[in-house]
Design an enzyme around this catalytic site. Structure first.
Site, PDB file in Angstrom:
ATOM      1  N   ASP A 214       0.747  -0.778   0.017  1.00 42.83           N
ATOM      2  CA  ASP A 214      -0.063   0.223   0.318  1.00 42.83           C
ATOM      3  C   ASP A 214       0.800   1.113  -0.029  1.00 42.83           C
ATOM      4  O   ASP A 214       2.101   0.887   0.637  1.00 42.83           O
ATOM      5  CB  ASP A 214      -1.059  -0.043   1.518  1.00 42.83           C
ATOM      6  CG  ASP A 214      -1.337   1.325   1.415  1.00 42.83           C
ATOM      7  OD1 ASP A 214      -2.379   1.770   0.645  1.00 42.83           O
ATOM      8  OD2 ASP A 214      -1.759   1.661   2.295  1.00 42.83           O
ATOM      9  N   ASP A 216      -0.180   5.315   1.061  1.00 45.67           N
ATOM     10  CA  ASP A 216      -0.078   5.892   2.412  1.00 45.67           C
ATOM     11  C   ASP A 216      -0.326   5.875   3.139  1.00 45.67           C
ATOM     12  O   ASP A 216      -1.087   4.514   4.040  1.00 45.67           O
ATOM     13  CB  ASP A 216      -1.869   6.368   1.548  1.00 45.67           C
ATOM     14  CG  ASP A 216      -2.581   7.208   0.179  1.00 45.67           C
ATOM     15  OD1 ASP A 216      -1.146   7.639   0.094  1.00 45.67           O
ATOM     16  OD2 ASP A 216      -3.114   8.094   0.462  1.00 45.67           O
ATOM     17  N   GLU A 223      -1.225  10.995   4.271  1.00 46.16           N
ATOM     18  CA  GLU A 223      -2.373  11.078   3.139  1.00 46.16           C
ATOM     19  C   GLU A 223      -2.695  11.994   2.013  1.00 46.16           C
ATOM     20  O   GLU A 223      -2.703  12.823   2.400  1.00 46.16           O
ATOM     21  CB  GLU A 223      -3.741  10.895   4.359  1.00 46.16           C
ATOM     22  CG  GLU A 223      -3.896   9.372   4.913  1.00 46.16           C
ATOM     23  CD  GLU A 223      -3.924   8.146   4.586  1.00 46.16           C
ATOM     24  OE1 GLU A 223      -4.494   7.952   3.328  1.00 46.16           O
ATOM     25  OE2 GLU A 223      -3.407   6.821   5.519  1.00 46.16           O
ATOM     26  N   ARG A 259     -14.648  12.678  -1.816  1.00 46.79           N
ATOM     27  CA  ARG A 259     -13.117  13.858  -1.540  1.00 46.79           C
ATOM     28  C   ARG A 259     -12.567  13.982  -2.351  1.00 46.79           C
ATOM     29  O   ARG A 259     -12.088  15.153  -3.130  1.00 46.79           O
ATOM     30  CB  ARG A 259     -12.395  13.198  -0.736  1.00 46.79           C
ATOM     31  CG  ARG A 259     -13.190  12.456   1.043  1.00 46.79           C
ATOM     32  CD  ARG A 259     -11.883  11.494   1.349  1.00 46.79           C
ATOM     33  NE  ARG A 259     -11.635  10.223   0.654  1.00 46.79           N
ATOM     34  CZ  ARG A 259     -11.025   9.319   1.000  1.00 46.79           C
ATOM     35  NH1 ARG A 259      -9.840   9.780   2.299  1.00 46.79           N
ATOM     36  NH2 ARG A 259     -11.516   8.175   1.207  1.00 46.79           N
ATOM     37  N   LYS A 347      -8.017  -3.791  -4.934  1.00 47.00           N
ATOM     38  CA  LYS A 347      -5.871  -4.220  -4.884  1.00 47.00           C
ATOM     39  C   LYS A 347      -5.663  -6.193  -5.132  1.00 47.00           C
ATOM     40  O   LYS A 347      -4.333  -6.287  -5.362  1.00 47.00           O
ATOM     41  CB  LYS A 347      -5.846  -4.255  -3.540  1.00 47.00           C
ATOM     42  CG  LYS A 347      -5.775  -2.292  -3.024  1.00 47.00           C
ATOM     43  CD  LYS A 347      -5.572  -2.066  -1.447  1.00 47.00           C
ATOM     44  CE  LYS A 347      -4.937   0.020  -2.166  1.00 47.00           C
ATOM     45  NZ  LYS A 347      -4.642  -0.103  -0.294  1.00 47.00           N
TER      46      LYS A 347
END
Length: 445
Positions: A214, A216, A223, A259, A347
């Site tokens: 991953d 972040d 982030e 977001r 993922k």
């Protein structure tokens, strides 16, 4: 003409001597001991040597003078060798006296124990148990050892992998199943505040692997959406959407769209500024550099954005990178993403795809992440590592690392700190301490 393979000797019924030497270490001890033993025409069955804080413990398992091993079929002593006769006993007595005399002349102590045969075979069900402590206490070590014993396991060997930035110790265990060990030791890890990884022993540990991380709060400290939000002056709004997702009011895809929509109208030049704001996690460069030297392939999958992961791929020399893409039209962010969404299922799918492209079986993959959307790939990989993760992720992953140094993952793979430093020294690399401060795109020191 076909040559038959040599049949290994069987020491099953052969009289043997365990010769133990201990004392202050100095050059020449090992050569001296075996020069002394050479006068008695013994065979070396096993050797082990350990030096701790300048004190040596050297163990040599050798056949008794005059004793010869039987052939591979397991037959015992050679009847014509004199083993078991007065001649053999006399030879053993002389050997004992000579070794003790040599040890005394070197300022060492010697102990010689008579017996029969080789070491007993290791039990089935072999595992490597890696323990990370900051610090590693006597009480936690005692609890780990007791837990291994309680599962029916036997500790065959213990050695230190690293002394900083954490103490890392590996136990070689036999006689019990890997999953049984993992379950038992997870309780001790939580109770004593240490990190414990349990992996099966075997050739697969030494095989080429694929490591997928991953981004972040794993490969980097930040982030990325929050870095963009700072330039759009919408940090509070982004934080609120994130909080709603954490409360289960929005799924990942809904929260991502919500977001990103807040970034609408932001000038695309901000991408370069965000790249410079990104801070790699301490040990990130060391981890990737070492894995690449070992011949591993390394990739990242992110719920963030390709505008950052593509730069990481170039900066760190990664083999694979995948993330969501911020849409840009006429030099402005549109507040939308393009392409397939990289979420939890995405993922996992990408891990499988990268493994296929790398030619690496899924069992040989390592996944590292911190969030709930990493759980799919952590469970699908051969080894899933929760890195400074939320409790639900730590509980579900194969193992957890709760120290802020990403290169400690190397110890879970059996790589020692000394090996890393030797490789770095040969290449002139030394940036472990700088990793946490160096920005993406900043020149290496």
């Amino acid at each position: 003409m076909t040559t038959s393979p040599a049949i290994p000797p069987s020491y099953a019924d052969t009289p043997t001597l365990l010769v133990k030497i201990f004392g202050k270490d100095r050059p020449g001890i090992t050569a001296g001991l075996f020069d002394t033993l050479a006068a008695f025409t013994v065979e070396v069955v096993d050797i082990e040597q350990l030096v701790t804080r300048g004190r040596i413990t050297l163990c040599a398992l050798v056949t008794s003078p005059g004793a010869r091993p039987g052939p591979g079929s397991g037959s015992g002593r050679d009847a014509g060798s004199g083993s078991g006769s007065g001649q053999g006993s006399a030879g053993e007595g002389e050997l004992r006296a000579t070794v003790h005399s040599w040890a005394e002349s070197m300022g060492l102590e010697a102990e010689i124990i008579s017996g029969v045969g080789d070491n007993r075979p290791r039990g089935t069900g072999r595992s490597h148990v890696t323990v990370l402590g900051q610090p590693l206490t006597a009480s936690s070590t005692a609890a780990i050892a007791a837990s291994i014993t309680a599962t029916g396991g036997n500790i065959d060997r213990i050695f230190r992998l690293a002394k900083y930035p954490v103490t890392a110790v590996e136990f070689d265990v036999s006689g019990t199943g890997t999953q049984t060990l993992r379950t038992s030791l997870a309780l001790e890890a939580a109770k004593h505040g240490v990190d414990i990884a349990v992996v099966a022993s075997g050739l697969q540990r030494r095989a080429q692997r694929l490591v997928v991380m991953d981004v972040d709060s794993t490969l980097i400290q930040d982030e990325v959406i929050e870095l963009f939000a700072a330039y759009a002056d919408c940090e509070a709004e982004v934080a609120e959407v994130t909080a709603r997702a954490m409360r289960g009011e929005l799924d990942f895809e809904q929260s991502l769209h919500a977001r990103v929509a807040l970034l609408k109208g932001l000038d695309a030049s901000v991408v370069d500024k965000v790249r410079k704001d990104v801070r790699l996690t301490p040990g990130a460069r060391t981890l990737v550099r070492t894995l690449k030297r070992l011949g591993y392939q390394v990739g990242v999958v992110s719920g963030g954005f390709t505008q950052i992961t593509d730069a990481l791929k170039v900066e760190l020399g990664l083999d694979f990178a995948a993330a969501n893409t911020l849409e840009v039209v006429d030099g402005k962010l549109t507040g939308r993403v393009t392409g397939d969404i990289v979420d939890r299922e995405g993922k996992t799918r990408l891990l499988r795809r990268f493994a296929s492209e790398a030619g690496v079986p899924l069992l040989q993959t390592v996944a590292i992440g911190d969030g709930a959307n990493d759980l799919g790939m952590l469970n699908a990989a051969g080894l899933g590592v929760a890195f400074n993760a939320k409790p639900v992720v730590r509980e579900a992953a194969h193992t957890a690392v709760n120290v802020p140094f990403l290169d400690t993952v190397l110890y879970l793979l059996g790589v020692t700190r000394e090996e890393v430093e030797t490789a770095d020294g040969s290449a002139g690399d030394d940036d472990h301490d700088a990793d946490g401060e160096r920005l993406l795109g900043a020149p290496a020191s």
